[in-house]
Motif scaffolding. Structure first.
Motif, PDB file in Angstrom:
ATOM      1  N   TYR A   1       0.829  -1.209   0.000  1.00  0.00           N
ATOM      2  CA  TYR A   1       0.000   0.000   0.000  1.00  0.00           C
ATOM      3  C   TYR A   1       0.862   1.257   0.000  1.00  0.00           C
ATOM      4  O   TYR A   1       0.556   2.236  -0.692  1.00  0.00           O
TER       5      TYR A   1
ATOM      6  N   HIS B   1       3.598   1.793  -1.401  1.00  0.00           N
ATOM      7  CA  HIS B   1       4.138   2.064  -2.735  1.00  0.00           C
ATOM      8  C   HIS B   1       3.078   2.605  -3.708  1.00  0.00           C
ATOM      9  O   HIS B   1       3.423   3.024  -4.816  1.00  0.00           O
ATOM     10  N   THR B   2       1.813   2.609  -3.282  1.00  0.00           N
ATOM     11  CA  THR B   2       0.772   3.222  -4.127  1.00  0.00           C
ATOM     12  C   THR B   2       0.588   4.707  -3.813  1.00  0.00           C
ATOM     13  O   THR B   2      -0.137   5.394  -4.519  1.00  0.00           O
TER      14      THR B   2
ATOM     15  N   SER C   1       1.623   8.802  -2.906  1.00  0.00           N
ATOM     16  CA  SER C   1       2.469   9.849  -3.474  1.00  0.00           C
ATOM     17  C   SER C   1       3.748   9.992  -2.652  1.00  0.00           C
ATOM     18  O   SER C   1       3.813   9.555  -1.496  1.00  0.00           O
TER      19      SER C   1
ATOM     20  N   GLN D   1       4.272   9.296   1.364  1.00  0.00           N
ATOM     21  CA  GLN D   1       5.291   8.352   1.813  1.00  0.00           C
ATOM     22  C   GLN D   1       6.246   9.010   2.802  1.00  0.00           C
ATOM     23  O   GLN D   1       6.606   8.415   3.825  1.00  0.00           O
TER      24      GLN D   1
END
Length: 499
Positions: free
Chosen positions: A246, A248-249, A251, A255
């Motif tokens: 999740y 890595h999905t 912005s 992050q």
């Protein structure tokens, strides 16, 4: 005297639990659990070890009911909210539970059992104020029965005493340096030692706060992390895998905010299944933390742990916890002395369970003549750290933090009229550790596989149902006629023909 409960008086004004959008103090937990205890006693002086099962959502009510059962002199039997009715009925029948406490959320699930005269069903919402004294509970009394699956296939009730639980808690609170300012998020099942002991009980022993979410969602977990209150987190590898995916999905800005929050955590732990090195490395890149891996079982709580301070070696579980003796032994239960020599992990200590409920022969078989608990796990000692190599038996599947009996699943499959024979194995999987694969010999050529899958979902919890199926004319066997499960594993791994 139950030390876990007695210690709560010193933390009366502190927040014990956050759940359902509310903060609950230790004083409220003590008052609520006292009320539960008196309701369960119903005027009697002591429950005298009666098994009290309960099915309520994770949160304040769970803790209050568990403590109330203990304070009344009963044995707590937590039920799994994700189990189908046959699994729940098995636990109730096996433990001969006298009372089942349930919340309205699960009334529909339990409804078919309400007419069974063997059980008294007590709505959790009716646990009001009662008056009367509470019994003195000796630490040697039975406290908890948790169910696990063994190589025999039938789930076994693991009985731990209050003294066992105290030993399990204190080993962790000492080694992992729990303190009152800790704030843990608990996303683990509360019918499992990981969630009950490692998170909830350790937090409450320490005067810390344990927070629950109504449902696991990756976005909800990260949102809570970003608030800056949580500083202790424990999960199984599958949860870390989902959080990483999740993350890595999101912005770059989102992050960065999550990573900034995570780096401030005091402790992050992974357990209940082997942690893939790739997951450890990805989480370290995200959080700045090397996950602390540890080793334990329902039968003993935690026994071995990587250090809180010091080097944590990927793929290793560390050193024995305080008060726990560990040895590696050969197939004749003789201790091994050479470093790097594989052997079965065997454990001694006050943390080790008392017995399997109603199964004296099973209990006897799992201990050596000189009192060491046989874990069934094979490891090597590399320098000063243990490394797990696998299990003695291929019939135990580790998936998503659960240890699952292949034999239990096979017995269910064989009850289906369309199945002539079958074998169940664990298939390596990056996310789950292993997923369940079933090799089926159909009773007829027209086996309806979708119907079989739907039927299995009615018979077993979701985590015990096969993810992959392989249809074969016969199962591979050795010269003695025994099914060679490694050959079936290889077929799943190397073939694209599974369904």
């Amino acid at each position: 005297m139950i030390q876990l409960v007695e210690r709560a008086h010193a933390f009366a004004t502190r927040t014990a639990i956050k759940s359902e959008g509310q903060d609950y103090s230790y004083a409220q937990l003590l008052a609520a659990s006292e009320s539960v205890a008196r309701k369960l006693l119903n005027g009697e002086p002591d429950l005298n070890g009666a098994r009290i099962a309960f099915l309520v959502p994770a949160g304040f009510a769970y803790a209050a009911i568990q403590w109330g059962i203990w304070r009344a002199g009963g044995v707590a039997v937590p039920l799994c909210e994700k189990h189908p009715l046959p699994s729940i009925e098995y636990v109730l029948t096996d433990t001969q539970a006298s009372t089942v406490v349930f919340s309205a959320d699960y009334a529909a699930l339990l409804n078919p059992l309400f007419s069974n005269p063997a059980f008294v069903f007590l709505p959790a919402e009716e646990l009001g104020q009662e008056k009367g004294p509470l019994p003195e509970v000796d630490p040697t009394r039975n406290a908890l029965i948790l169910y696990t699956s063994g190589t025999t296939g039938a789930p076994k009730g693991v009985v731990t005493t209050h003294a066992n639980i105290e030993a399990q808690i204190t080993a962790l609170t000492t080694s992992w340096e729990w303190h009152p300012d800790d704030h843990a998020l608990n996303v683990l099942p509360l019918h499992h030692v990981h969630g009950i002991i490692n998170v909830l009980s350790c937090a409450l022993w320490s005067g810390a706060c344990c927070e629950f979410l109504p449902k696991f969602r990756e976005a909800g977990v990260f949102e809570l992390f970003r608030r800056g209150e949580v500083n202790v987190f424990m999960a199984v590898p599958t949860i870390y895998f989902k959080l990483i995916a999740y993350y890595h999905t999101l912005s770059a800005k989102e992050q960065e905010a999550i990573s900034t929050a995570l780096v401030k955590f005091r402790l992050m732990v992974s357990g209940s299944a082997a942690l893939p090195v790739s997951v450890l490395e990805q989480w370290k890149a995200i959080s700045g933390h090397t996950l602390l891996e540890r080793y334990g079982m329902t039968e003993m709580g935690m026994a071995i742990s990587n250090p809180y301070h010091g080097t944590r070696r990927p793929g290793h579980i560390g050193q024995p916890l305080p008060g726990v003796e560990v040895r590696l032994a050969d197939e004749n239960d003789q201790p091994l002395t050479a470093t790097g020599q594989p052997g079965e992990i065997q454990i001694k200590g006050a943390n080790v369970f008392k017995e399997y409920w109603g199964k004296p022969e099973e209990t006897s078989k799992t201990f050596t003549p000189d009192g060491w608990f046989r874990t069934g796990d094979v490891a090597v000692l590399n320098e000063d750290s243990y490394q797990i190599l696998g299990r003695n038996s291929i019939d135990i599947i580790k998936s998503g933090g659960y240890k699952i009996s292949a034999i239990e699943i096979e017995e269910v499959l064989r009850n289906h009229p369309g199945v002539k024979d079958c074998a169940v194995v664990g298939i390596p999987d990056d996310e789950w550790g292993e997923v369940i694969g079933a090799s089926i010999v159909p009773a007829a050529a027209d086996l309806d596989l979708p119907a079989l899958k739907a039927w299995m979902n009615e018979q077993l919890p979701g985590y015990k149902t096969p993810r992959k199926y392989l249809l074969q004319e016969d199962l591979p066997r050795n010269v003695m006629g025994k099914v060679t499960k490694q050959a079936i594993k290889d077929l799943f791994v190397n073939s694209s023909g599974h369904l």
